[in-house]
Design an enzyme around this catalytic site. Structure first.
Site, short mmCIF file in Angstrom:
data_model
loop_
_atom_site.label_atom_id
_atom_site.label_comp_id
_atom_site.label_asym_id
_atom_site.label_seq_id
_atom_site.Cartn_x
_atom_site.Cartn_y
_atom_site.Cartn_z
N ARG A 32 9.40 12.72 -3.26
CA ARG A 32 9.99 12.90 -2.27
C ARG A 32 9.36 11.87 -1.10
O ARG A 32 8.19 11.18 -0.68
CB ARG A 32 8.65 14.60 -1.56
CG ARG A 32 9.36 14.49 -0.18
CD ARG A 32 7.94 15.66 -0.10
NE ARG A 32 8.39 16.75 0.71
CZ ARG A 32 9.21 17.91 1.25
NH1 ARG A 32 10.48 17.68 0.46
NH2 ARG A 32 8.99 18.45 2.35
N HIS A 81 19.07 17.18 -0.94
CA HIS A 81 17.81 18.11 -1.03
C HIS A 81 17.55 18.67 -2.33
O HIS A 81 18.47 20.24 -2.00
CB HIS A 81 17.06 19.20 -0.47
CG HIS A 81 15.40 19.24 -0.34
ND1 HIS A 81 14.53 19.60 -1.41
CD2 HIS A 81 15.23 19.94 0.33
CE1 HIS A 81 13.63 19.69 -1.22
NE2 HIS A 81 13.71 20.28 0.02
N GLN A 122 16.44 22.52 -3.44
CA GLN A 122 15.90 23.34 -2.59
C GLN A 122 17.32 23.95 -2.61
O GLN A 122 17.36 25.18 -2.62
CB GLN A 122 16.06 22.66 -1.79
CG GLN A 122 16.23 23.58 0.48
CD GLN A 122 15.23 24.43 0.14
OE1 GLN A 122 13.45 24.17 0.28
NE2 GLN A 122 15.41 25.44 0.30
N ASP A 164 19.03 24.83 8.75
CA ASP A 164 17.80 24.11 9.07
C ASP A 164 17.58 23.02 10.16
O ASP A 164 18.46 23.58 11.05
CB ASP A 164 18.31 23.36 7.58
CG ASP A 164 17.06 22.47 7.77
OD1 ASP A 164 16.30 22.62 7.48
OD2 ASP A 164 17.66 20.94 6.93
N CYS A 195 16.01 26.94 4.75
CA CYS A 195 14.70 26.02 3.56
C CYS A 195 13.20 25.81 4.60
O CYS A 195 12.43 25.55 3.42
CB CYS A 195 15.10 24.41 3.51
SG CYS A 195 15.73 23.59 4.93
N ARG A 226 11.81 28.42 -4.40
CA ARG A 226 11.02 27.56 -5.17
C ARG A 226 11.07 27.29 -6.76
O ARG A 226 11.38 26.81 -7.40
CB ARG A 226 11.08 26.40 -3.97
CG ARG A 226 11.32 26.76 -2.83
CD ARG A 226 13.08 25.36 -2.91
NE ARG A 226 11.63 24.09 -3.40
CZ ARG A 226 11.85 23.26 -2.99
NH1 ARG A 226 11.62 23.64 -1.75
NH2 ARG A 226 10.96 21.87 -3.16
#
Length: 306
Positions: free
Chosen positions: A100, A127, A130, A223, A262, A290
């Site tokens: 990340r 991402h 996600q 988002d 998200c 997730r």
């Protein structure tokens, strides 16, 4: 041969659907295999994380593996060691790595020099974990009809938006994206999504009109407007205000619309508190998935890497 998951296009449509089916099988307790027995997986993070870190640590543990958490500032790369040297060193110690970071180019460089599977747990450009999980959440609800419903993304053309374009192409979805002028998603990811649409029958439509995007949508996704490491510029916030997911905007969607976020959410900006709370159960199911989808992804990567 090792398999990476740096961008969503690194898996084929057939592999994508297989991962979704495996994720639901794992979630329902049908598949309880410990696919990472005896494996050590490093989590190399430069950014704060709640859902990504915890879901990966739990997923790896429940699959029988061991997690080693590495904050970049505690590694020699923070003192100037070449990233490619860190990649080659860690390849000798661990079986896979979840990264990340603030730079997609850094992740690509790491993956180039790594001999072990590399998973993108968020960069400034993409991402994929996600969006793979989000599509799994929709597949859980809509089943085979998923390819026939209208999905709307409203807000900033950021890393999540970029990956939605690829996800729509990979899974043959009908995606409408509404962003202000100057805040559109990456042309590279748009083209990748378009190319995949030609194979899967999906469609991507870009607009600056949020009402047009949301009209008759079964799913509305948003988002944060200011991602990590970005400055809060008033000009950007002003441009995005008409794109807030609120009761009025949702009145144009299907009455049974599913709202997705998200997380973390900046309530009062990209989404109102009222809308968030009225759809909270689905948003937190989205967050839960997730865990299950990443288990299926890990199963896939380590079953297909030698």
């Amino acid at each position: 041969m090792k398999r990476n998951f740096v961008d969503l296009w690194e898996i084929s449509p057939e592999e994508g659907w297989s991962i979704l089916q495996d994720a639901l099988s794992i979630k329902r307790g049908i598949d309880k295999e410990r696919y990472l027995e005896g494996k050590n997986i490093a989590l190399y993070f430069t950014k704060p994380s709640t859902r990504t870190r915890v879901s990966f640590e739990v997923a790896i543990a429940q699959l029988g593996g061991n997690t080693i958490f590495l904050q970049e500032e505690s590694l020699q790369v923070s003192r100037g060691e070449d990233l490619k040297d860190t990649a080659r060193t860690l390849s000798r110690y661990v079986d896979g790595i979840v990264i990340r970071t603030d730079s997609h180019k850094k992740l690509e460089e790491f993956a180039k020099y790594s001999d072990i599977p590399v998973i993108n747990a968020l960069t400034d450009m993409a991402h994929p974990c996600q969006i793979l999980s989000d599509i799994c959440t929709l597949y859980e609800v809509f089943g085979e009809d998923l390819q026939n419903i209208k999905i709307a993304y409203v807000g900033d053309g950021n890393n999540v938006c970029n990956t939605w374009l690829v996800g729509a192409g990979l899974f043959g979805l009908k995606l409408f994206v509404a962003t202000p002028e100057g805040y559109e998603p990456s042309s590279l990811y748009y083209q990748a999504g378009e190319d995949l649409c030609k194979i899967t029958g999906g469609s991507i439509y870009l607009t600056t009109n949020p009402v047009e995007a949301v009209r008759d949508a079964y799913v509305v996704y948003t988002d944060v407007w200011v991602s990590m490491n970005q400055d809060r510029k008033e000009e950007k916030l002003q441009a995005l205000r008409p794109y807030q997911v609120n009761k009025e905007l949702l009145s144009h969607a299907k009455p049974e619309v599913k709202v997705m976020h998200c997380l973390p959410a900046k309530k009062g900006e990209e989404i109102t508190e009222e809308v968030f709370e009225s759809h909270a159960d689905f948003i937190f199911t989205q967050a839960e998935n997730r865990l299950h989808t990443q288990k299926a992804l890990l199963k896939f990567l380590f079953s297909n890497s030698t």
